[in-house]
Design an enzyme around this catalytic site. Structure first.
Site, short mmCIF file in Angstrom:
data_model
loop_
_atom_site.label_atom_id
_atom_site.label_comp_id
_atom_site.label_asym_id
_atom_site.label_seq_id
_atom_site.Cartn_x
_atom_site.Cartn_y
_atom_site.Cartn_z
N ASP A 44 0.84 -1.20 0.00
CA ASP A 44 0.00 0.00 0.00
C ASP A 44 0.88 1.24 0.00
O ASP A 44 1.83 1.34 0.79
CB ASP A 44 -0.89 0.04 1.24
CG ASP A 44 -2.05 -0.94 1.17
OD1 ASP A 44 -2.21 -1.58 0.11
OD2 ASP A 44 -2.79 -1.05 2.16
N LYS A 74 -8.38 0.87 -4.91
CA LYS A 74 -9.57 0.33 -4.26
C LYS A 74 -10.83 1.09 -4.63
O LYS A 74 -10.79 2.31 -4.86
CB LYS A 74 -9.40 0.38 -2.73
CG LYS A 74 -8.28 -0.50 -2.18
CD LYS A 74 -8.21 -0.38 -0.66
CE LYS A 74 -7.04 -1.17 -0.08
NZ LYS A 74 -7.23 -2.62 -0.23
N GLY A 121 -5.09 -2.81 8.89
CA GLY A 121 -4.76 -1.67 9.75
C GLY A 121 -4.53 -2.01 11.20
O GLY A 121 -4.37 -1.12 12.02
N ARG A 150 -6.69 -20.53 6.82
CA ARG A 150 -6.91 -21.88 7.37
C ARG A 150 -8.35 -22.33 7.13
O ARG A 150 -8.60 -23.52 6.88
CB ARG A 150 -6.57 -21.90 8.86
CG ARG A 150 -5.07 -21.89 9.15
CD ARG A 150 -4.79 -22.32 10.59
NE ARG A 150 -3.38 -22.31 10.91
CZ ARG A 150 -2.52 -23.29 10.63
NH1 ARG A 150 -2.96 -24.37 10.00
NH2 ARG A 150 -1.25 -23.21 10.98
N GLY A 173 -3.04 -7.32 8.23
CA GLY A 173 -2.24 -7.50 9.45
C GLY A 173 -0.83 -8.01 9.23
O GLY A 173 -0.10 -8.22 10.20
N GLY A 191 0.10 -3.59 4.03
CA GLY A 191 -0.48 -2.25 4.05
C GLY A 191 0.21 -1.34 5.02
O GLY A 191 1.32 -0.84 4.79
N SER A 192 -0.42 -1.16 6.18
CA SER A 192 0.09 -0.23 7.18
C SER A 192 1.40 -0.70 7.79
O SER A 192 2.15 0.09 8.35
CB SER A 192 -0.96 -0.05 8.29
OG SER A 192 -2.24 0.18 7.75
#
Length: 366
Positions: free
Chosen positions: A43, A100, A172, A184, A233, A275-276
């Site tokens: 990102d 997005k 995030g 999973r 994450g 991302g973050s």
């Protein structure tokens, strides 16, 4: 629109030497995703970050005005990014650029297609525009990536025209637990389907609210029939390595007169979105390089240099191609230990248990 699904991995049904039109369109859309396998998509919010990502070895970038951590922190309605900013990022890098749109907001998607975006993410990270309907992705020439937290959701998105799936995770948060849960779950449901006969598959398709033909194909392949990345994450090289497929080791089993491929190794994704976790860390450039800098020599293959989704121009790449340290060496703990050293402070994570139900993004969509 009627659509006959075909697996986009050189297994297209060919009639008289030519792919059927609907299949050919879908195969062009999935072509880019196939070439992103084994990579990291980062990102970015401006051209400078996009250049850092490309130099670090990202295979593509996701252009957005706020990373998911800021969207979560600031609240309000999150919408499609400014087209001017997306154009600036496209001009700054040579790798594919994604962007997005809100779930169900087909006009935002039309705008992105008009400015020449390489991939559209119909994303739960943005505020949904439609609580009941996703975009009919078959109506677009540009390919789509969509999130999923279970097999039924993944197959519904593919049925709508998604050429690329990712886990939802909890964007995030810097906490990979939900992405792990989602991959999973998908893997477990595919294994369950692989043990079923046709009569049971019909009932299971009804239970999953998934198209039967896609469920049967997933059971036959032992995986989703399109490229599947991890997202939500992922914040460290170890997180990235955790999610990957061990492509080099497999077992061939004869089940119901079909050959099924059963993968061994990590959790089973073809690559990762970050991302973050990079640009909210203490040293973004170094962390990006740790997750995303490695050069390996590969045999020449054809890669697209221009895509307008009615014609693709190809070239041969140089013999060394930037790929991803943590993702490339996901099964080499020594390399992972080396690239994990002295990365600076990681982003401050959020425990999923600390989030109220209305703060969870993965539940958006159906």
């Amino acid at each position: 629109m009627a659509f006959n699904f075909s697996v986009p991995t050189n297994l297209t049904d060919i009639t008289n030497g030519h792919a059927k039109p609907a299949q050919a369109t879908f195969n062009v859309k999935t072509g880019l995703a196939q070439m992103l396998k084994g990579g990291v998509i980062m990102d970015v919010i401006n051209a400078e970050q996009a250049r850092i990502a490309e130099e670090a070895g990202a295979c593509a970038v996701m252009a957005l005005e706020r990373v998911p951590a800021d969207i979560r922190k600031n609240g309000g309605v999150a919408r499609m990014s400014d087209p001017k900013m997306i154009k600036e990022i496209k001009a700054a890098v040579t790798i594919p650029v994604m962007a997005k749109v809100r779930i169900g907001h087909f006009v935002e998607a039309q705008i992105l297609e008009a400015i020449g975006i390489d991939y559209i993410d119909e994303s739960e990270v943005l505020t949904p525009a439609d609580e009941l309907h996703h975009i009919n992705k078959h109506n677009f020439k540009v390919p789509y990536v969509c999130g999923a937290k279970n097999l039924g959701e993944a197959l519904r998105r593919i049925s709508e025209g998604a050429a690329f799936i990712r886990t939802k995770g909890e964007a995030g948060t810097g906490n990979v637990v939900e992405a792990v849960r989602h991959i999973r779950t998908v893997n477990s449901e595919i294994r369950r389907a692989a043990s079923m006969g046709d009569e049971e598959l019909f009932a299971y398709a009804k239970e999953l609210q998934a198209p039967y033909h896609l469920l049967k194909e997933s059971a036959r392949l032992g995986r989703l029939p399109v490229v599947n990345f991890a997202a939500g994450g992922v914040a460290t090289p170890a997180d990235a390595a955790l999610m990957m497929v061990w492509h080099g080791h497999f077992i061939l089993a004869k089940v119901l007169w079909e050959v099924r491929v059963l993968w061994k190794g990590q959790l089973g994704c073809d690559g990762v979105f970050v991302g973050s976790g990079i640009f909210k860390s203490g040293d973004p450039a170094k962390r990006a390089r740790a997750i995303g800098t490695f050069r390996r020599f590969i045999s020449p293959i054809l890669i697209p240099i221009s895509i307008n989704y009615s014609h693709v121009t190809y070239m041969s790449p140089p013999t060394s191609v930037p790929t991803v340290q943590a993702v490339t060496h996901y099964n080499d703990a020594k390399v992972l230990a080396n690239v994990s050293e002295d990365l600076g402070e990681a982003m401050v994570g959020i425990n999923i248990s600390d989030l109220s139900e209305d703060q969870k993004l993965a539940k958006r969509g159906w």
